[in-house]
Design an enzyme around this catalytic site. Structure first.
Site, mmCIF file in Angstrom:
data_model
loop_
_atom_site.group_PDB
_atom_site.id
_atom_site.type_symbol
_atom_site.label_atom_id
_atom_site.label_comp_id
_atom_site.label_asym_id
_atom_site.label_seq_id
_atom_site.Cartn_x
_atom_site.Cartn_y
_atom_site.Cartn_z
ATOM 1 N N ARG A 255 0.828 -1.223 0.000
ATOM 2 C CA ARG A 255 0.000 0.000 0.000
ATOM 3 C C ARG A 255 0.854 1.262 0.000
ATOM 4 O O ARG A 255 0.445 2.295 -0.524
ATOM 5 C CB ARG A 255 -0.950 -0.007 1.190
ATOM 6 C CG ARG A 255 -1.817 -1.243 1.259
ATOM 7 C CD ARG A 255 -3.264 -0.928 1.005
ATOM 8 N NE ARG A 255 -4.009 -2.138 0.724
ATOM 9 C CZ ARG A 255 -5.005 -2.605 1.460
ATOM 10 N NH1 ARG A 255 -5.391 -1.944 2.516
ATOM 11 N NH2 ARG A 255 -5.634 -3.707 1.124
ATOM 12 N N ASP B 209 -17.609 8.004 7.740
ATOM 13 C CA ASP B 209 -16.395 7.207 7.538
ATOM 14 C C ASP B 209 -15.213 8.107 7.860
ATOM 15 O O ASP B 209 -15.316 9.335 7.771
ATOM 16 C CB ASP B 209 -16.298 6.699 6.092
ATOM 17 C CG ASP B 209 -15.346 5.513 5.968
ATOM 18 O OD1 ASP B 209 -15.823 4.364 5.947
ATOM 19 O OD2 ASP B 209 -14.111 5.739 5.917
HETATM 20 C C1 LIG Z 1 -14.195 -2.810 5.260
HETATM 21 S S1 LIG Z 1 -14.986 -1.246 5.250
HETATM 22 C C2 LIG Z 1 -16.584 -1.709 5.898
HETATM 23 C C3 LIG Z 1 -17.715 -1.098 5.092
HETATM 24 C C4 LIG Z 1 -19.119 -1.551 5.517
HETATM 25 N N1 LIG Z 1 -19.391 -1.183 6.888
HETATM 26 C C5 LIG Z 1 -19.292 -3.040 5.321
HETATM 27 O O1 LIG Z 1 -19.382 -3.782 6.303
HETATM 28 O O2 LIG Z 1 -19.323 -3.491 4.171
HETATM 29 C C6 LIG Z 1 -14.191 -0.469 6.649
HETATM 30 C C7 LIG Z 1 -14.353 1.063 6.642
HETATM 31 O O3 LIG Z 1 -13.966 1.540 7.930
HETATM 32 C C8 LIG Z 1 -13.390 2.818 7.766
HETATM 33 N N2 LIG Z 1 -12.628 3.137 8.986
HETATM 34 C C9 LIG Z 1 -11.436 2.608 9.393
HETATM 35 N N3 LIG Z 1 -11.070 3.160 10.566
HETATM 36 C C10 LIG Z 1 -12.065 4.031 10.924
HETATM 37 C C11 LIG Z 1 -12.259 4.893 12.027
HETATM 38 N N4 LIG Z 1 -11.369 4.974 13.021
HETATM 39 N N5 LIG Z 1 -13.375 5.647 12.055
HETATM 40 C C12 LIG Z 1 -14.285 5.584 11.056
HETATM 41 N N6 LIG Z 1 -14.151 4.788 9.980
HETATM 42 C C13 LIG Z 1 -13.048 4.006 9.912
HETATM 43 C C14 LIG Z 1 -12.558 2.653 6.499
HETATM 44 O O4 LIG Z 1 -12.269 3.901 5.908
HETATM 45 C C15 LIG Z 1 -13.457 1.761 5.635
HETATM 46 O O5 LIG Z 1 -14.221 2.519 4.747
#
Ligand SMILES: C[S@@+](CC[C@H](N)C(=O)[O-])C[C@H]1O[C@@H](n2cnc3c(N)ncnc32)[C@H](O)[C@@H]1O
Length: 274
Positions: free
Chosen positions: A32, A141
């Site tokens: 990455r 997000d």
């Molecule tokens: C794998 S995706 C999950 C998306 C959706 N909730 C699902 O289950 O399909 C994880 C998301 O968490 C967000 N994320 C990671 N750390 C975070 C934080 N501390 N606060 C808010 N969002 C966060 C990332 O940017 C990413 O878009």
């Protein structure tokens, strides 16, 4: 990537996002970082670490966390949640709405990524509620980049094509010309969603009211147990008594101190009298 460089990146990412990169994530981080080296035109990971140490505005740090976190998602992921929402949670909450004078159903998609999750919730609500009870979905997000994609509501046909033809024609517009191969969520559905950037681990979420349902799925998996525990307790404070928390199916709350009732795997409820 050298050991000390990995440790530096790992510490910085943890400090700002609580994403816990174990030693097994070294390859992933290295891959990455390649994108960030190209974007910043820096030659080595060492130069990149130096750049992060000296930058003042934190802009590159935001890009780094964005590059490290996984945005993978899809429409109606973990379908059991959407079945439970339409068959159990919404009818139950709608019955309470009359006596408790709730003007609308409030749902929070915390860590909504590119929007497939909140639009799946919106489709479910439109199908099971119609105009009977207004609803709103707050979508947040940590990543501004991914949130902009969610707010745009434009998806490739291979993504949207997994939905039923009836749902596609009801909720999406097909793109033509430069938008060939894309579908856009119809404004009528989109009107029920609001988007804002939010780091779940920083302070108290800025919402003036509690939610009837919170989806916080496939994000806690990156956090260590203590951080998960703090987050679950924080989310609980933002759920109405009797409201629901949905977590990812690989994110069981077993071993975490919390006050929620377990309803089904990955479905929790704040007790009515709490
Ligand atoms: C794998 S995706 C999950 C998306 C959706 N909730 C699902 O289950 O399909 C994880 C998301 O968490 C967000 N994320 C990671 N750390 C975070 C934080 N501390 N606060 C808010 N969002 C966060 C990332 O940017 C990413 O878009």
């Amino acid at each position: 990537m050298r050991e000390n460089e990995f440790e530096f990146i790992r510490g910085l990412v943890y400090e700002h996002s609580r994403i816990n990169l174990g030693p097994d994530k070294r390859e992933l981080v290295s891959a990455r970082l390649g994108k960030r080296l190209r974007a910043t035109k820096l030659a080595t990971v060492g130069d990149y670490c130096h750049f992060l140490q000296t930058e003042r505005d934190g802009e590159e740090l935001a890009h780094l966390i964005d590059a490290i976190s996984t945005n993978h998602t899809f429409f109606f992921r973990e379908i059991a949640h959407f079945d439970f929402l339409s068959q159990i949670a919404v009818p139950e909450l709608k019955a309470r709405a009359r006596t408790e004078h709730w003007p609308r159903l409030d749902i929070w998609s915390a860590a909504c990524s590119s929007g497939e999750e909140p639009y799946s919730i919106a489709i479910t609500l439109d199908e099971c509620l119609g105009p009977a009870w207004p609803w709103h979905i707050e979508c947040t997000d940590i990543s501004n980049r991914i949130l902009a994609k969610a707010a745009a509501g434009i998806y490739r046909d291979e993504t949207v094509g997994k939905l039923t033809p009836a749902r596609i024609s009801r909720y999406f517009q097909k793109g033509y010309g430069p938008q060939e191969g894309n579908y856009r969520v119809k404004p009528a559905l989109q009107a029920g969603l609001g988007f804002q950037q939010l780091n779940l681990l920083e302070g108290e979420p800025p919402f003036p009211h509690p939610f009837h349902v919170i989806f916080c799925r496939n994000v806690m998996i990156y956090f260590d147990r203590k951080t998960q525990e703090e987050l679950v307790q924080k989310l609980t404070r933002h759920i109405v008594p009797g409201g629901y928390l949905f977590v990812g199916h690989s994110e069981s709350l077993t071993g975490i101190r919390h006050s929620l009732q377990t309803i089904k795997p990955a479905i929790y409820r704040r007790p009515l009298n709490s």
